[in-house]
Design an enzyme around this catalytic site. Sequence first.
Site, short mmCIF file in Angstrom:
data_model
loop_
_atom_site.label_atom_id
_atom_site.label_comp_id
_atom_site.label_asym_id
_atom_site.label_seq_id
_atom_site.Cartn_x
_atom_site.Cartn_y
_atom_site.Cartn_z
N HIS A 1 -10.60 -5.68 -2.24
CA HIS A 1 -11.62 -5.63 -1.18
C HIS A 1 -12.83 -4.90 -1.77
O HIS A 1 -12.70 -3.80 -2.28
CB HIS A 1 -11.10 -4.86 0.04
CG HIS A 1 -10.01 -5.58 0.76
ND1 HIS A 1 -10.24 -6.71 1.50
CD2 HIS A 1 -8.67 -5.34 0.84
CE1 HIS A 1 -9.09 -7.13 2.02
NE2 HIS A 1 -8.13 -6.33 1.63
N ASN B 1 1.97 -4.57 -3.43
CA ASN B 1 0.57 -4.93 -3.21
C ASN B 1 -0.19 -3.64 -2.87
O ASN B 1 0.22 -2.90 -1.99
CB ASN B 1 0.52 -5.91 -2.02
CG ASN B 1 -0.84 -6.52 -1.79
OD1 ASN B 1 -1.51 -6.91 -2.74
ND2 ASN B 1 -1.25 -6.59 -0.53
N GLU C 1 0.81 -1.23 0.00
CA GLU C 1 0.00 0.00 0.00
C GLU C 1 0.84 1.27 0.00
O GLU C 1 0.67 2.15 0.86
CB GLU C 1 -0.98 -0.05 1.18
CG GLU C 1 -1.84 -1.30 1.11
CD GLU C 1 -2.74 -1.51 2.34
OE1 GLU C 1 -2.67 -0.72 3.29
OE2 GLU C 1 -3.50 -2.50 2.34
N ASP D 1 -12.45 -9.97 -1.06
CA ASP D 1 -13.61 -10.27 -0.22
C ASP D 1 -14.72 -9.28 -0.58
O ASP D 1 -14.46 -8.27 -1.26
CB ASP D 1 -13.31 -10.29 1.28
CG ASP D 1 -12.66 -9.04 1.83
OD1 ASP D 1 -12.65 -8.00 1.14
OD2 ASP D 1 -12.17 -9.09 2.97
N GLU E 1 -6.36 -10.08 -2.12
CA GLU E 1 -7.11 -9.98 -0.86
C GLU E 1 -8.61 -9.87 -1.12
O GLU E 1 -9.31 -9.06 -0.50
CB GLU E 1 -6.65 -8.76 -0.05
CG GLU E 1 -5.16 -8.76 0.26
CD GLU E 1 -4.73 -7.65 1.23
OE1 GLU E 1 -5.60 -7.04 1.86
OE2 GLU E 1 -3.50 -7.43 1.32
O1 9MR Z 1 -6.95 -8.74 8.03
C1 9MR Z 1 -6.01 -8.00 8.74
C2 9MR Z 1 -6.56 -7.66 10.12
O2 9MR Z 1 -6.68 -8.84 10.90
C3 9MR Z 1 -5.67 -6.64 10.81
O3 9MR Z 1 -6.27 -6.25 12.03
C4 9MR Z 1 -5.48 -5.45 9.90
C5 9MR Z 1 -4.60 -4.38 10.53
O4 9MR Z 1 -4.52 -3.26 9.70
O5 9MR Z 1 -4.89 -5.87 8.67
C6 9MR Z 1 -5.72 -6.71 7.97
O6 9MR Z 1 -5.17 -7.07 6.73
C7 9MR Z 1 -4.94 -6.00 5.82
C8 9MR Z 1 -3.78 -6.41 4.94
O7 9MR Z 1 -2.67 -6.75 5.72
C9 9MR Z 1 -3.42 -5.32 3.95
N1 9MR Z 1 -4.56 -4.89 3.19
C10 9MR Z 1 -5.77 -4.56 3.95
C11 9MR Z 1 -6.13 -5.73 4.88
C12 9MR Z 1 -7.44 -5.47 5.58
O8 9MR Z 1 -7.35 -4.36 6.41
#
Ligand code: 9MR
Length: 352
Positions: free
Chosen positions: A239, A203, A161, A270, A268
């Site tokens: 997402h 990513n 990101e 969903d 990712e």
């Molecule tokens: O799914 C992850 C969640 O359990 C964590 O709390 C969160 C913290 O920011 O990160 C989530 O995963 C993220 C991923 O690492 C990067 N892209 C966005 C995802 C969803 O927030």
Amino acid sequence: MRRALVPAAVVVAVLAAGCGTTDSHGGAPNAGGPLRGLAQRAGIAIGTAVDAGALSRDDGYRAELPREFSSVTPENAMKWAALEPERGKPDWAGADALVDFAGAHRMRVRGHTLVWYSQNPDWLTGGNFSRAELVGLLRAHIAAVVGRYRGRVGTWDVVNEPIADSGSGLRDSIWSQVIGPDYIATALRAARAADPQAKLFINETAADGIGPKSDALYALVKGLLAGHVPLDGVGFQMHAELAHGLVPGVRRNFRRFAALGLEVNVTEADVAVKLPATAADRGRQGEIYREMLDDCLAVRACRSFTVWGFTDRYSWIPTGEPGFGAATLLDDNLDPKPAYDAVARALRDDAR
Ligand code: 9MR
């Protein structure tokens, strides 16, 4: 069949082992599965984010995971805060368990993630490090993590990101502020040095279609390639939210990155639903999953499709986006939803 990556003998063996019309969940018949065999026939990897806690204690989860998926991404276990909560005292337990599990079940691992603005340990973000110190810490971190899993983690989301949501330049972070734009090339070079065989990705979130953010990502990537910085692909997170569906221009976007010679992955996926989810919502959700997967299958450079969690039992959505949930392929009981059937059908149709 779209690609001839899989020898016929393997396809026959996979079919004999029970994909096709088998219902893997012991419930009502579904559109076919497991997804893993269908994806293999379609020539792509099918992946999921994995919750380290669930992997350690939920037998149903552990059984479902290798049956349905050929690739795993640690949802949190390889983030810096998880790996090194205290400086110099690494905790590899969660990450090791996942990599071992994947090895035992012949699954690929997508390492996630080496440098991000979030989920960094306090000692790092609050340490008032100089530019030179931070470059040193970043290099050492990447050398340690990528080096530890060399040969076992085939792909890394090296940089996560990096682009500002507005699309106007890089996202604010300790990295962009203290090191500057160079932090990206520094990280990619360190990862290449630590495992020359691993595929290295950037990513990004909310850059799936064409728009200011994906334009900025495209410009960044083009600049890196022009400077001979090691980079093998770009991950598009995908997402989505039910009410909005997919953004326009996903295929066009994937194709322009592919035209740079890069692999394109969905990393990712969903589809968050405003709760409570109705039967109609679940049906529409399946259509959106299908569109996502079809966008990947339509682009030859898209070789991997990963969902961000495969069961509503552990999805991040209810905590990350309060009021929303029901975002994944399997429900709380690990039973397939229309979204599972839609993904199976997309794979099966492509593999025909
Ligand atoms: O799914 C992850 C969640 O359990 C964590 O709390 C969160 C913290 O920011 O990160 C989530 O995963 C993220 C991923 O690492 C990067 N892209 C966005 C995802 C969803 O927030």
